[in-house]
Scaffold this active site. Sequence first.
Site, mmCIF file in Angstrom:
data_model
loop_
_atom_site.group_PDB
_atom_site.id
_atom_site.type_symbol
_atom_site.label_atom_id
_atom_site.label_comp_id
_atom_site.label_asym_id
_atom_site.label_seq_id
_atom_site.Cartn_x
_atom_site.Cartn_y
_atom_site.Cartn_z
ATOM 1 N N PHE A 175 37.682 14.563 46.840
ATOM 2 C CA PHE A 175 36.584 15.370 47.384
ATOM 3 C C PHE A 175 35.792 15.940 46.195
ATOM 4 C CE2 PHE A 175 39.865 15.491 50.662
ATOM 5 C CZ PHE A 175 39.142 15.199 51.814
ATOM 6 N N PHE A 198 38.386 18.928 44.278
ATOM 7 C CA PHE A 198 39.824 18.681 44.337
ATOM 8 C C PHE A 198 40.090 17.315 44.969
ATOM 9 C CE2 PHE A 198 39.111 20.248 48.618
ATOM 10 C CZ PHE A 198 40.018 19.531 49.396
ATOM 11 N N GLU A 223 43.153 15.362 47.449
ATOM 12 C CA GLU A 223 44.357 15.522 48.273
ATOM 13 C C GLU A 223 45.277 14.325 48.061
ATOM 14 O OE1 GLU A 223 45.790 15.804 52.943
ATOM 15 O OE2 GLU A 223 43.769 15.110 52.449
ATOM 16 N N ILE A 224 46.521 14.601 47.693
ATOM 17 C CA ILE A 224 47.534 13.554 47.591
ATOM 18 C C ILE A 224 48.201 13.424 48.956
ATOM 19 C CG2 ILE A 224 49.719 12.880 46.520
ATOM 20 C CD1 ILE A 224 48.787 14.239 43.979
ATOM 21 N N VAL A 225 48.129 12.231 49.538
ATOM 22 C CA VAL A 225 48.611 12.022 50.909
ATOM 23 C C VAL A 225 50.038 11.476 50.909
ATOM 24 C CG1 VAL A 225 48.100 10.951 53.129
ATOM 25 C CG2 VAL A 225 46.228 11.538 51.588
ATOM 26 N N CYS A 233 53.214 9.674 48.344
ATOM 27 C CA CYS A 233 53.699 9.401 46.989
ATOM 28 C C CYS A 233 55.125 8.881 47.122
ATOM 29 C CB CYS A 233 53.666 10.654 46.128
ATOM 30 S SG CYS A 233 54.352 10.420 44.469
ATOM 31 N N LEU A 265 45.813 18.901 45.491
ATOM 32 C CA LEU A 265 46.458 19.612 46.587
ATOM 33 C C LEU A 265 47.303 18.620 47.368
ATOM 34 C CD1 LEU A 265 43.601 21.902 48.004
ATOM 35 C CD2 LEU A 265 45.512 22.596 46.562
ATOM 36 N N ILE A 275 41.470 19.014 54.202
ATOM 37 C CA ILE A 275 42.735 18.310 54.027
ATOM 38 C C ILE A 275 43.539 18.342 55.315
ATOM 39 C CG2 ILE A 275 42.774 18.891 51.584
ATOM 40 C CD1 ILE A 275 44.948 20.919 52.160
ATOM 41 N N TYR A 297 50.174 19.465 57.621
ATOM 42 C CA TYR A 297 51.418 18.859 58.084
ATOM 43 C C TYR A 297 52.408 19.954 58.484
ATOM 44 C CZ TYR A 297 49.607 14.578 55.988
ATOM 45 O OH TYR A 297 48.824 13.492 55.667
#
Length: 762
Positions: free
Chosen positions: A485, A490, A492-494, A496, A528, A559, A562
């Site tokens: 973004f 920033f 966003e790590i979705v 890994c 994030l 974001i 969860y």
Amino acid sequence: MSESAGVQQGSPAIGAAGSAPAAPGAGGTEGSGATVGSARIAAKKAQLRSSPRPKKLEKLGVYSSCKAEGACKCNGWKSQNPPPTPPRTDQQPNSVNLLEPCRSCSHTLGDHVTHLENVSEEEMNRLLGIVLDVEYLYTCVHKEEDADTKQVYFSLFKLLRKCILQMGKPVVEAQESPPFEKPSIEQGVNNFVQYKFSHLPSKERQTIVELAKMFLNQINYWQLETPSQRRQRAPADDAAGYKVNYTRWLCYCNVPQFCDSLPRYETTQIFGRTLLGSVFTVMRKQLLEQARQEKDMLPPEKRTLILTHFPKFLSMLEEEVYSHSSPIWSENFLVGSTGGQIPIHTGGQKRKPSEPIPHDENKKLRIVGDIPMELINEVMATITDPTSMLGPETSLLSAHSARDEAARLEERRGVIEFHVIGNSLNQKPNKRILMWLVGLQNVFSHQLPRMPKEYITRLVFDPKHKTLSLIKDGRVIGGICFRMFPSQGFTEIVFCAVTSNEQVKGYGTHLMNHLKEYHIKHDILNFLTYADEYAIGYFKKQGFSKDIKVPKAKYLGYIKDYEGATLMGCELNPSIPYTEFSVIIKKQKEIIKKLIERKQAQIRKVYPGLSCFKEGVRQIPIESIPGIRETGWKPLGKGKELKDPDQLYSTLKTILQHVKVRGTHTCTQLSHQNAWPFMEPVKKTEAPGYYQVIRFPMDLKTMSERLKSRYYTTRKLFMADMQRIFTNCREYNPPESQYYKCANLLEKVFYTKIKEAGLIEK
């Protein structure tokens, strides 16, 4: 392959240091017959130059203007523009006679060369060389089918004809003369080697230098595709800009390789990032494909270099070629005396652009406690010496190796690769990338069983998401899926994950480090992610915490939330080379260890015991003890060391306030007349080269923050930081500048207050 459709750009054989280029008009072939063509032209010139003088005059006669009495305007029967069809043999006889009449004006050919009777043999040979170049271009014009290339050949043909008539030297008329872009490709690649690999041991660094030389050689002999071919292959690219560079390349690099009467330049020395960017992608694919096809013909010493190291070298260089923020293309980069890259100063807050950076080491002030660079360089040479105890990095890992060390060594050997990939709705699907995306979907689904497979598939193949993939032996073994973004600052790590049988090898850490460097290049400095209870430990090791630096308004609604997961963030430091950070820390530890060993060796001398106490002496000054000063001990003088932390804090706060504001009347809140240059850190935008000259910056704002956090546990720490402000200023600015004078005056104020507080001897 789709990227090479429409043209087969030519190249010499991989690893061939001096391969001959393809002849102009060869239609983009890979140089087949090029050596023969070039040698044939050179042989013709040598044969003609060794001919008797009458033969030379006969050759020049048909190209020279008539000097007969009267107003004859004949410029020789071969002066006309090339006819629409190639000449027949009977139109271009191999030999003529000076008594033979000119086919254009009927005067004898002898009348065309009267001006050459007293010309030196050297000048005659130069003109004959131009004649053969004219004949070669004459043939090229007829054989060439591309309109743009034909036009360039025709222009050069007319230029050389004019030079023969006027006995001048050929100069290509253009709005700009070489070099056309700075820094050049050669300088950019050299900067890249220093920027990315200067930390390597000398043997490994020499390997990279060899790869760079090989790559530059390939560019110098690379056959560019014509503008029309490029338009067919990449219609969205800048066609006009490419045509300009293509024309320049023909005139200054390609044609002069055969027509040596024209001035010749190396492609890598007169062109820069723009031309390299227009050919790099196709060139990289064809070079690697050619290497694979010719691997059995490569000598053993070249095989590992080209098949293992060259692909990784090209991948890393490709990132810098197309990165808008890459420093290797800055004109401010200069090769320093130590072999590294140092930006030269271009002006800013504390120096006029015309003022040079002082380099007189004898005049530089050193802060007490700083280690001389000469000693650091000496120690660095020791710890990278293969014969020393510590030695450079090897494939053998110690018990205290960094988590990512094994992965980093595997990457250098070409065992693993990292690629940022994603699905696209605009470009033709790439089979290999699609296979990798499917592999990533399988890895994430297997390693994240609580995540719905449909959800994983949707995000992995979503064009807005990208994935940093870890490839080993051609298959995916791990990756990090993320969404950037840029407007919000920033990413966003979705997802890994690393496949289970490849874990505990440092791949996860190395993956994250590559992701950090990728985002630094794209000017995004915050991550994030929502981590479940199993992932919190991993993310903490990678620098993530629950203390989110990004304002909530920036990420709220952007974001995915969860349930049952913890939001964690990581702020990146653009000054840290994350993939090499553990290597740097290791070397720093080795340097400190060596420095301690050297210091211990200096103070290892054993002095006799003190006998004065046997004679009745009750006490002696500490400084009188033999060897005490050699240990680095220094007397405090009459200044007092405040042991009460609150009293020390109060005293230092008062002193700092005196330095920052006028007198003791803080109600005025006016900055001290000499303190204004040092109130805040120097801004990079105002002084681009400042942080390359000043290794340890300091300012009054930073000191205030350190004081509030109770960093100054002793007066020495406080005095060292303040002294560093003055020393940095004097090191960076010339003595006649107002900043230099402010530093001197403010230093007097500071030491006056320190003495008044009783912290040093008056």
